[in-house]
Design a protein around this motif. Structure first.
Motif, PDB file in Angstrom:
ATOM      1  N   UNK A   1       0.828  -1.212   0.000  1.00 39.39           N
ATOM      2  CA  UNK A   1       0.000   0.000   0.000  1.00 39.39           C
ATOM      3  C   UNK A   1       0.862   1.262   0.000  1.00 39.39           C
ATOM      4  N   UNK A   2       1.862   1.407   0.889  1.00 37.55           N
ATOM      5  CA  UNK A   2       2.687   2.637   0.861  1.00 37.55           C
ATOM      6  C   UNK A   2       3.367   2.867  -0.486  1.00 37.55           C
ATOM      7  N   UNK A   3       3.739   1.780  -1.163  1.00 35.88           N
ATOM      8  CA  UNK A   3       4.399   1.920  -2.466  1.00 35.88           C
ATOM      9  C   UNK A   3       3.442   2.525  -3.484  1.00 35.88           C
ATOM     10  N   UNK A   4       2.191   2.055  -3.503  1.00 40.14           N
ATOM     11  CA  UNK A   4       1.209   2.586  -4.453  1.00 40.14           C
ATOM     12  C   UNK A   4       0.877   4.041  -4.139  1.00 40.14           C
ATOM     13  N   UNK A   5       0.745   4.366  -2.856  1.00 38.36           N
ATOM     14  CA  UNK A   5       0.438   5.744  -2.471  1.00 38.36           C
ATOM     15  C   UNK A   5       1.576   6.675  -2.885  1.00 38.36           C
ATOM     16  N   UNK A  24      -7.400   1.830  -5.539  1.00 37.96           N
ATOM     17  CA  UNK A  24      -8.861   1.704  -5.546  1.00 37.96           C
ATOM     18  C   UNK A  24      -9.282   0.255  -5.369  1.00 37.96           C
ATOM     19  N   UNK A  25      -8.634  -0.651  -6.096  1.00 37.49           N
ATOM     20  CA  UNK A  25      -8.976  -2.071  -5.982  1.00 37.49           C
ATOM     21  C   UNK A  25      -8.708  -2.590  -4.571  1.00 37.49           C
ATOM     22  N   UNK A  26      -7.617  -2.167  -3.965  1.00 37.34           N
ATOM     23  CA  UNK A  26      -7.302  -2.615  -2.606  1.00 37.34           C
ATOM     24  C   UNK A  26      -8.358  -2.121  -1.615  1.00 37.34           C
ATOM     25  N   UNK A  27      -8.775  -0.874  -1.761  1.00 37.10           N
ATOM     26  CA  UNK A  27      -9.777  -0.320  -0.850  1.00 37.10           C
ATOM     27  C   UNK A  27     -11.133  -1.003  -1.023  1.00 37.10           C
ATOM     28  N   UNK A  28     -11.440  -1.442  -2.254  1.00 42.07           N
ATOM     29  CA  UNK A  28     -12.723  -2.095  -2.498  1.00 42.07           C
ATOM     30  C   UNK A  28     -12.709  -3.547  -2.025  1.00 42.07           C
ATOM     31  N   UNK A  29     -11.609  -4.244  -2.248  1.00 44.28           N
ATOM     32  CA  UNK A  29     -11.555  -5.671  -1.929  1.00 44.28           C
ATOM     33  C   UNK A  29     -11.090  -5.956  -0.503  1.00 44.28           C
ATOM     34  N   UNK A  32     -11.059  -0.733   4.304  1.00 44.06           N
ATOM     35  CA  UNK A  32     -10.207   0.466   4.330  1.00 44.06           C
ATOM     36  C   UNK A  32      -9.492   0.649   5.655  1.00 44.06           C
ATOM     37  N   UNK A  33     -10.114   0.188   6.740  1.00 39.91           N
ATOM     38  CA  UNK A  33      -9.486   0.328   8.063  1.00 39.91           C
ATOM     39  C   UNK A  33      -8.161  -0.408   8.150  1.00 39.91           C
ATOM     40  N   UNK A  34      -7.978  -1.427   7.304  1.00 39.29           N
ATOM     41  CA  UNK A  34      -6.730  -2.181   7.329  1.00 39.29           C
ATOM     42  C   UNK A  34      -5.606  -1.468   6.585  1.00 39.29           C
ATOM     43  N   UNK A  35      -5.947  -0.450   5.803  1.00 36.32           N
ATOM     44  CA  UNK A  35      -4.965   0.230   4.974  1.00 36.32           C
ATOM     45  C   UNK A  35      -4.754   1.688   5.352  1.00 36.32           C
ATOM     46  N   UNK A  36      -5.759   2.306   5.969  1.00 36.68           N
ATOM     47  CA  UNK A  36      -5.732   3.744   6.198  1.00 36.68           C
ATOM     48  C   UNK A  36      -5.823   4.070   7.691  1.00 36.68           C
ATOM     49  N   UNK A  37      -5.333   5.246   8.081  1.00 36.99           N
ATOM     50  CA  UNK A  37      -5.478   5.692   9.476  1.00 36.99           C
ATOM     51  C   UNK A  37      -6.886   6.220   9.723  1.00 36.99           C
ATOM     52  N   UNK A  38      -7.814   5.330  10.017  1.00 40.98           N
ATOM     53  CA  UNK A  38      -9.205   5.722  10.209  1.00 40.98           C
ATOM     54  C   UNK A  38      -9.473   6.052  11.674  1.00 40.98           C
TER      55      UNK A  38
END
Length: 203
Positions: A1-5, A24-29, A32-38
């Motif tokens: 994820x950090x590489x794509x961002x 986008x695909x990662x967030x959909x599949x 989002x809580x697993x990838x972003x600081x929510x």
């Protein structure tokens, strides 16, 4: 994820398009809580009409897409708008701020001279480098006509609360826009009429 961002800030369009598609695909599949600081979302005040709606991940997703939505490259901006539509439509994010930004993009194509024409598709080598091959030609065609994509999205979410809740943030953004900016040329009456017409209950 950090590489794509990190790749979203690259100066090469194929890299940015490929990274945006991957994010986008990662967030959909995935959640989002697993990838972003929510953060825990605060409930909207009771009985507040058209109160803005934001979930715990909306701020992080909005910050991710906003530089692309406001960028000078129209194809990348269209791709970011499509990504926002996909995330909102699938329920991966609830965000009046993001929906309001999509409303502004929809009306900017009418308000600004030279922006209403379809976006020309990039050369095939650029599409190939971005992972958009012949099988994705339909997607490329969508990116070349972002207003059509947004029209379908707004119609699909008109029966939910999220489109109506985006009206006031969109109007505030237009009124607060700096003179001469793309947002300042958007007619507020047309914006309000568009949203109210779509969200008006059927007789």
């Amino acid at each position: 994820w950090p590489l794509f961002v990190k790749a979203l800030a690259h100066d090469q369009l194929p890299v940015q398009l490929a990274a945006l598609g991957a994010c986008t695909d990662l967030l959909i599949h995935h959640q989002p809580e697993a990838l972003l600081p929510c953060t825990p979302s605060a409930p909207s005040p009771a009985a507040a009409p058209l109160a803005p709606m934001e979930d715990g991940c909306s701020s992080a997703i909005f910050d991710l897409l906003l530089p692309l939505l406001r960028g000078s490259d129209r194809l990348l901006s269209a791709a970011a708008a499509l990504a926002g539509c996909r995330l909102l439509h699938t329920g991966r994010v609830i965000s009046s701020a993001l929906t309001a930004r999509l409303l502004l993009i929809y009306f900017q194509s009418d308000a600004n001279v030279g922006c209403s024409a379809p976006i020309c598709a990039p050369p095939d080598d650029v599409l190939a480098d971005a992972g958009l091959l012949d099988s994705d030609r339909a997607l490329v065609d969508l990116l070349c006509e972002p207003k059509q994509v947004l029209s379908v999205f707004f119609a699909s979410c008109a029966s939910t609360a999220q489109l109506g809740a985006a009206l006031l943030p969109a109007i505030r953004a237009v009124l607060a826009a700096a003179p001469g900016s793309p947002e300042s040329a958007i007619p507020v009456d047309s914006l309000a009429s568009f949203v109210l017409t779509l969200t008006r209950p059927a007789d």
